[in-house]
Design a protein around this motif. Structure first.
Motif, mmCIF file in Angstrom:
data_model
loop_
_atom_site.group_PDB
_atom_site.id
_atom_site.type_symbol
_atom_site.label_atom_id
_atom_site.label_comp_id
_atom_site.label_asym_id
_atom_site.label_seq_id
_atom_site.Cartn_x
_atom_site.Cartn_y
_atom_site.Cartn_z
ATOM 1 N N ARG A 39 -14.618 -2.361 1.283
ATOM 2 C CA ARG A 39 -15.839 -2.859 1.896
ATOM 3 C C ARG A 39 -16.501 -3.945 1.046
ATOM 4 N N TRP A 40 -17.015 -4.972 1.691
ATOM 5 C CA TRP A 40 -17.686 -6.047 0.971
ATOM 6 C C TRP A 40 -19.056 -5.613 0.463
ATOM 7 N N ASP A 41 -19.696 -4.665 1.158
ATOM 8 C CA ASP A 41 -21.086 -4.324 0.826
ATOM 9 C C ASP A 41 -21.243 -3.409 -0.374
ATOM 10 N N CYS A 42 -20.170 -2.665 -0.740
ATOM 11 C CA CYS A 42 -20.285 -1.742 -1.873
ATOM 12 C C CYS A 42 -19.047 -1.735 -2.763
ATOM 13 N N GLY A 43 -17.957 -2.399 -2.340
ATOM 14 C CA GLY A 43 -16.747 -2.467 -3.135
ATOM 15 C C GLY A 43 -15.858 -1.237 -3.044
ATOM 16 N N GLN A 44 -16.289 -0.217 -2.318
ATOM 17 C CA GLN A 44 -15.487 0.987 -2.168
ATOM 18 C C GLN A 44 -14.629 0.879 -0.914
ATOM 19 N N TRP A 45 -13.700 1.832 -0.779
ATOM 20 C CA TRP A 45 -12.812 1.865 0.368
ATOM 21 C C TRP A 45 -13.432 2.681 1.491
ATOM 22 N N GLY A 46 -13.125 2.307 2.726
ATOM 23 C CA GLY A 46 -13.616 3.033 3.888
ATOM 24 C C GLY A 46 -12.716 2.796 5.085
ATOM 25 N N LEU A 47 -13.001 3.520 6.135
ATOM 26 C CA LEU A 47 -12.244 3.413 7.377
ATOM 27 C C LEU A 47 -12.741 2.236 8.205
ATOM 28 N N PRO A 48 -11.861 1.584 8.952
ATOM 29 C CA PRO A 48 -12.326 0.555 9.877
ATOM 30 C C PRO A 48 -13.267 1.178 10.905
ATOM 31 N N GLY A 49 -14.282 0.431 11.275
ATOM 32 C CA GLY A 49 -15.237 0.896 12.281
ATOM 33 C C GLY A 49 -16.580 0.238 12.098
ATOM 34 N N GLY A 50 -17.548 0.710 12.854
ATOM 35 C CA GLY A 50 -18.881 0.135 12.765
ATOM 36 C C GLY A 50 -19.795 0.694 13.831
ATOM 37 N N LYS A 51 -20.817 -0.070 14.128
ATOM 38 C CA LYS A 51 -21.900 0.358 15.014
ATOM 39 C C LYS A 51 -21.530 0.240 16.489
ATOM 40 N N VAL A 52 -21.961 1.227 17.257
ATOM 41 C CA VAL A 52 -21.871 1.165 18.719
ATOM 42 C C VAL A 52 -23.050 0.314 19.187
ATOM 43 N N LYS A 53 -22.774 -0.686 20.014
ATOM 44 C CA LYS A 53 -23.825 -1.597 20.483
ATOM 45 C C LYS A 53 -24.416 -1.126 21.802
ATOM 46 N N GLY A 54 -25.720 -0.855 21.802
ATOM 47 C CA GLY A 54 -26.425 -0.483 23.025
ATOM 48 C C GLY A 54 -25.766 0.658 23.766
ATOM 49 N N ARG A 55 -25.458 0.421 25.037
ATOM 50 C CA ARG A 55 -24.827 1.441 25.878
ATOM 51 C C ARG A 55 -23.302 1.281 25.939
ATOM 52 N N GLU A 56 -22.765 0.589 24.981
ATOM 53 C CA GLU A 56 -21.322 0.359 24.921
ATOM 54 C C GLU A 56 -20.578 1.704 24.877
ATOM 55 N N PRO A 57 -19.551 1.882 25.699
ATOM 56 C CA PRO A 57 -18.753 3.107 25.607
ATOM 57 C C PRO A 57 -18.122 3.227 24.210
ATOM 58 N N GLU A 58 -18.057 4.433 23.701
ATOM 59 C CA GLU A 58 -17.593 4.650 22.326
ATOM 60 C C GLU A 58 -16.168 4.153 22.104
ATOM 61 N N THR A 59 -15.278 4.385 23.068
ATOM 62 C CA THR A 59 -13.898 3.919 22.886
ATOM 63 C C THR A 59 -13.829 2.392 22.909
ATOM 64 N N ARG A 60 -14.697 1.758 23.666
ATOM 65 C CA ARG A 60 -14.751 0.293 23.650
ATOM 66 C C ARG A 60 -15.260 -0.183 22.297
ATOM 67 N N ALA A 61 -16.222 0.548 21.726
ATOM 68 C CA ALA A 61 -16.779 0.179 20.414
ATOM 69 C C ALA A 61 -15.710 0.257 19.324
ATOM 70 N N ILE A 62 -14.904 1.323 19.318
ATOM 71 C CA ILE A 62 -13.896 1.427 18.256
ATOM 72 C C ILE A 62 -12.791 0.395 18.454
ATOM 73 N N ALA A 63 -12.418 0.108 19.686
ATOM 74 C CA ALA A 63 -11.419 -0.936 19.936
ATOM 75 C C ALA A 63 -11.953 -2.294 19.467
#
Length: 150
Positions: A39-63
């Motif tokens: 990760r750029w924000d802390c230098g540690q490792w993490g899983l790909p992903g992020g924030k769900v936008k508004g009413r976006e379906p969760e599977t659409r958000a992860i894709a």
């Protein structure tokens, strides 16, 4: 100095001052290995992903997040929902004073062949790790319990 600091059920964690954020992450597997991003924000490792936008379906958000962070396009049907991480102590704190609680939906996806990946502006590096390598890796505390499900 890190741009962000993450806490998991720690007494010294700051109190959230913004609404709870709903996020998505993925255990992306290929050839017995797990994909992580430095990760750029802390230098540690993490899983790909992020924030769900508004009413976006969760599977659409992860894709969407997977594509934005790795350049890899997978259909929504490729993601299997594993678990929701909703404990109150999953906190992100930023240099500008923003603090929020995170609720994270974890997915799994498996690949048949090694994909071509592209590092985004949100990460410094993308890399596949074996289970053994993951044990010693500096993983962000808010991702460690999810990575351990691999």
């Amino acid at each position: 100095m890190a741009f962000a600091k993450y806490y998991l059920n720690e007494a010294e964690a700051p109190k959230p001052n913004r609404p709870t954020h709903l996020g998505v992450n993925v255990l992306l597997e290929w050839d017995g290995k797990l994909l992580l991003e430095r990760r750029w924000d802390c230098g540690q490792w993490g899983l790909p992903g992020g924030k769900v936008k508004g009413r976006e379906p969760e599977t659409r958000a992860i894709a969407r997040e997977l594509y934005e962070e790795t350049g890899l396009r997978l259909p929504e049907a490729a993601f299997q929902k594993l678990r929701v991480f909703s404990e109150r102590g999953r906190i992100a704190s930023y240099q500008d004073g923003t603090v929020w609680r995170m609720v994270v939906i974890l997915y799994r996806a498996r690949l048949e062949r090694e994909p071509e990946l592209r590092v985004s502006h949100e990460s410094r590096e993308l890399r596949w790790f074996t289970r053994q390598e993951l044990k010693e890796l500096p993983v962000a505390c808010t991702h460690r319990d999810m990575v351990d499900l691999f």
